[in-house]
Design a protein around this motif. Sequence first.
Motif, mmCIF file in Angstrom:
data_model
loop_
_atom_site.group_PDB
_atom_site.id
_atom_site.type_symbol
_atom_site.label_atom_id
_atom_site.label_comp_id
_atom_site.label_asym_id
_atom_site.label_seq_id
_atom_site.Cartn_x
_atom_site.Cartn_y
_atom_site.Cartn_z
ATOM 1 N N GLY A 88 0.806 -1.288 0.153
ATOM 2 C CA GLY A 88 -0.008 -0.169 -0.059
ATOM 3 C C GLY A 88 0.839 1.326 0.025
ATOM 4 N N ASN A 89 2.069 1.088 -0.360
ATOM 5 C CA ASN A 89 2.920 2.136 -0.211
ATOM 6 C C ASN A 89 3.579 2.398 -1.635
ATOM 7 O OD1 ASN A 89 5.499 3.735 0.078
ATOM 8 N ND2 ASN A 89 5.192 3.777 2.197
ATOM 9 N N GLY B 163 -5.171 2.255 1.789
ATOM 10 C CA GLY B 163 -4.477 3.025 2.984
ATOM 11 C C GLY B 163 -3.828 1.973 3.991
ATOM 12 N N THR C 118 1.190 -0.137 4.282
ATOM 13 C CA THR C 118 2.071 0.800 3.981
ATOM 14 C C THR C 118 3.253 0.842 4.368
ATOM 15 O OG1 THR C 118 0.813 2.306 5.769
ATOM 16 C CG2 THR C 118 0.122 2.591 3.541
ATOM 17 N N ASP D 190 4.618 0.564 7.100
ATOM 18 C CA ASP D 190 4.925 1.357 8.642
ATOM 19 C C ASP D 190 6.142 0.679 9.510
ATOM 20 O OD1 ASP D 190 2.967 2.860 7.693
ATOM 21 O OD2 ASP D 190 1.432 2.402 9.238
#
Length: 392
Positions: free
Chosen positions: A112-113, A136, A139, A141
């Motif tokens: 998602g990134n 979203g 991503t 993280d």
Amino acid sequence: MTHALSGTAKYDGWDQLDSQWRVYPDAVSFVRGDETYDVRGDGKSVNWTLGEILYDSAVENGAEFIFDTHAEQLVGDAESGITGVIASTKDGKNIQYDGAKAVILATGDIGGNQEMIDTFAPIANRADANTYTPEGCNTGDGVLMGCWAGAALQKSTAAPMIHQFTADSLALNLTSFIMCWLAVDSEGKRYGAEMPFEPMLTNARMNTPGNVAWSLFDADYPTYVQKQQATRYDRFMDGVEGVMADWEQKGTLVKADAIEELAEKIGVPADNLKATIEHYNELAARGDDVDFGVPTNFLAPVQTAPFYATKNVCSLLTIPFGLHVNAESQVLTEDDKVIKGLYAIGNVQGDFFGDDYPVHFPGVSHGRCVTFGELVGQAIAKDTVISKLDFE
């Protein structure tokens, strides 16, 4: 628990094929009732059932889940060790959670990134869709937080998991997701083995001129569904004619009474397409695919009108690519030193897959996530590491 119900599961002799195609029927679906297919009565995938089982069990055993809270930064660094995480709540407040013994990153992949896809898995940009998680999510993280704290990235390349379907293509069980049909590129030429076998089929498609390809089949398609999907023939043929009529009206299924007409409709050179089909039919008649090695049982000649074509589409599911870890799932620095108190499991755990996601053992990614989650949890609870756990 039952044999996997999804279309990615392989039966009907796949475990007896040559090594490059062999798939072992080890994947399972967790069911609560008598689900026939891979969707429950409430419309959710049967995969939800496993998540619900694990969630309920965790809560019953004292776990606390905190939702709408976004992890922002780890507390500590590679030298001092990691002791907690700082998170933000949906109302904009920051809160710090301190780990009694450790912090376990289980934050998913990088699919998602977009910036991370461009950097670590650019071929994923040639997929037609990204369908695995809500927009979203996933991503990267955990990867970012780990690197900020001094962790290293995995040493192997990313292994994008790209399967040959999109959400709207699942309605028809005659696509390349299920069936092995003759596949041609935008030049009307065969470009690789058509086995419904990720990632070989999808990687081949994403390397074709213009990133466009088609699967071709003829009026005898029930014969080949029976040959290739004997145990699930009734399922895959259920309502197929109605879906075909709907797809034809929408233009997503192309139908023609002659090869020249089919070539014009899908925009490929007619001479090339005719030559490709004639050669493929000869290989099928001999039962020997000397070009790409498709097993005899999966060859489906194109010779009886009407003729059909569907686009060969594919979707990015996830990109297993994460932090450098050791066999204990402890996160490491660039020079292989353990970062005290920091673990990574699931798709943020690196050094497991490299370059391609293998499907010889369907479910290996889910299995890895569940297995290391349990092993790391047990090890931390018992103040030890995975390799020293006693399972007797």
